[in-house]
Enzyme design. Structure first.
Site, PDB file in Angstrom:
ATOM      1  N   ASP A  30       0.895  -1.384  -0.061  1.00 57.36           N
ATOM      2  CA  ASP A  30       0.021   0.075  -0.140  1.00 57.36           C
ATOM      3  C   ASP A  30       0.869   1.302   0.017  1.00 57.36           C
ATOM      4  OD1 ASP A  30       0.629  -0.799   2.635  1.00 57.36           O
ATOM      5  OD2 ASP A  30      -0.978   0.022   3.652  1.00 57.36           O
ATOM      6  N   TYR A  63      -7.434   1.808  14.468  1.00 61.22           N
ATOM      7  CA  TYR A  63      -6.054   1.343  13.773  1.00 61.22           C
ATOM      8  C   TYR A  63      -4.965   0.996  14.807  1.00 61.22           C
ATOM      9  CZ  TYR A  63      -2.273   1.749  10.031  1.00 61.22           C
ATOM     10  OH  TYR A  63      -1.394   1.514   9.237  1.00 61.22           O
ATOM     11  N   HIS A 120      -1.556   6.926   6.243  1.00 63.13           N
ATOM     12  CA  HIS A 120      -2.963   6.697   6.124  1.00 63.13           C
ATOM     13  C   HIS A 120      -3.728   7.722   7.011  1.00 63.13           C
ATOM     14  CE1 HIS A 120      -2.362   2.581   4.706  1.00 63.13           C
ATOM     15  NE2 HIS A 120      -1.774   2.194   5.438  1.00 63.13           N
TER      16      HIS A 120
HETATM   17 FE1  FEO Z   1       1.894  -1.753   6.653  1.00 57.31          FE
HETATM   18 FE2  FEO Z   1      -0.071   0.852   5.566  1.00 57.31          FE
HETATM   19  O1  FEO Z   1       1.163  -0.946   5.458  1.00 57.31           O
END
Ligand code: FEO
Length: 390
Positions: free
Chosen positions: A82, A192, A223
């Protein structure tokens, strides 16, 4: 989403993924974002990229600001797809770009992509590069949450590009945490943490200690929302400090599945008894609540009571899924209790006990199991009282 200026010469050129609903088993009702930061200094620097499926949009957003062939450095803080997914597309356009990452980062990227011809620059913790008006310092944070994870600190601006740490799977029209409100941002950050970081939380102490020694004006994760300004930054660092210290809030969490209602009745008796003793109780029926939502409540719980009937010599499938998910996220310092019901084989409950033992929970009271619908309410109440007294 267009590139958004978030600080002097710093743009978030990341993308929104509002339709994401499941991230490795973590239910994401608000979608997510993949933030990538473009620093337009004398040496143009891109910090992380985005999920590969958004490569085209990502590249266009960078092109709206600068010519991709002019990018000097691409910092890879984390090789997970990602964040590294669009690196090959960037390299196709600009094969001379220097990929800055740690030694483990080179290894991880080379295990994901054909990196032949990639121009790596390997950095170690506390190493710095100057890109003009800004100096970038790197810090490796292995197993937070992958071996090659690292963060990048822009010294003059006091910005921490923290990748997954301090992030949220939260897609909105907002850029900064204070826009929807710090409480909403913190709620998402906690969720999260519980579903991504929890299993590695012990390793956060060193990072938090480092951050406490430094001036931090902005934490820019990969994120969700950006923590900007003293109040925001303090809010999220304090939250992570609290969450990673495993200090529970003396609450009780009951998680159960039921077949013909007996295990549910035990759960209800436990809930009443804990409440009668002044404790806050959160009770989840696995048929109604997603396992990742339950994990968020797990963070605060001191007492964790897990109930399941026997099904075909084993436990109920949703409890099996929950145990598997929870074991990976490794919540520590809990007081556990297993309960349930059975018809002719009570051994199914060992599956629950094994996970509690593997997590080194304190288990002061043996499991309570009802046979079919024959439930001894006093025994359940006594178990609850003994657990509280333990
Ligand atoms: Fe560990 Fe946002 O990937």
């Amino acid at each position: 989403m267009k590139g958004v200026k978030v600080a002097d010469k710093v743009y978030n050129v990341g993308v929104r993924d509002p339709n994401l609903r499941n991230f490795h088993g973590y239910l994401t009702p608000n979608g997510s974002t993949y933030n990538s930061y473009l620093v337009v200094d004398e040496k143009i620097t891109l910090i992380d990229t985005v999920h590969y499926k958004f490569s085209e949009q990502f590249i266009q957003q960078i092109k709206d600001i600068i010519d991709i062939s002019k990018i000097d450095y691409l910092i890879s803080n984390h090789a997970e797809l990602d964040h590294s997914g669009a690196i090959p597309e960037i390299i196709k356009i600009n094969p001379n770009i220097e990929i800055i990452t740690c030694e483990r980062g080179v290894k991880a990227l080379s295990e994901h992509y054909n990196t032949t011809g990639w121009n790596f620059k390997v950095v170690k913790s506390f190493e710095e590069i100057n890109i003009g008006s800004k100096t970038l310092r790197f810090m490796e944070i292995p197993m937070l949450h992958w071996p090659e994870s690292m963060v990048t600190y822009a010294i003059e601006d006091a910005i921490l590009f923290s990748n997954d740490a301090f992030g949220q799977h939260y897609c909105s029209e907002f850029t900064f945490a204070e826009e929807p409100g710090l409480e909403i941002a913190a709620r998402e950050a906690k969720s999260y943490f519980a579903n991504i970081i929890y299993g590695y939380a012990k390793k956060l102490n060193q990072l938090i200690a480092q951050l406490r020694q430094r001036k931090i004006d902005m934490i820019a994760p990969s994120h969700g929302l950006i923590w900007k300004g003293g109040e925001s930054v303090k809010h999220i660092i304090d939250l992570y400090d609290e969450l990673s210290s495993y200090t529970n809030k003396n609450t009780a969490l009951i998680v159960y599945d039921s077949m013909w209602g007996t295990t549910k009745r035990i759960a209800e008796i436990l809930e009443r008894e804990f409440k009668n003793n002044g404790l806050k109780v959160v009770s989840h029926n696995l048929q109604e609540t997603h396992i990742s939502e339950i994990m968020t409540n797990m963070v605060d719980a001191k007492y964790v009571m897990l109930g399941t009937p026997n099904l075909n010599s084993s436990i109920m499938p949703m409890m099996a899924a929950f145990l598997n998910y929870m074991k990976g996220l490794a919540p520590h310092l809990k007081v556990g209790f297993a309960f349930g019901s059975y018809g002719w084989n009570p051994n199914h409950i060992k599956a629950v006990e094994e996970v509690m033992n593997a997590l080194e929970w304190q288990v002061p009271v043996p499991p309570y199991l009802a046979k079919f619908k024959m439930l001894d309410e006093e025994m359940v109440k006594n178990a609850a009282r003994d657990i509280i007294k333990s």
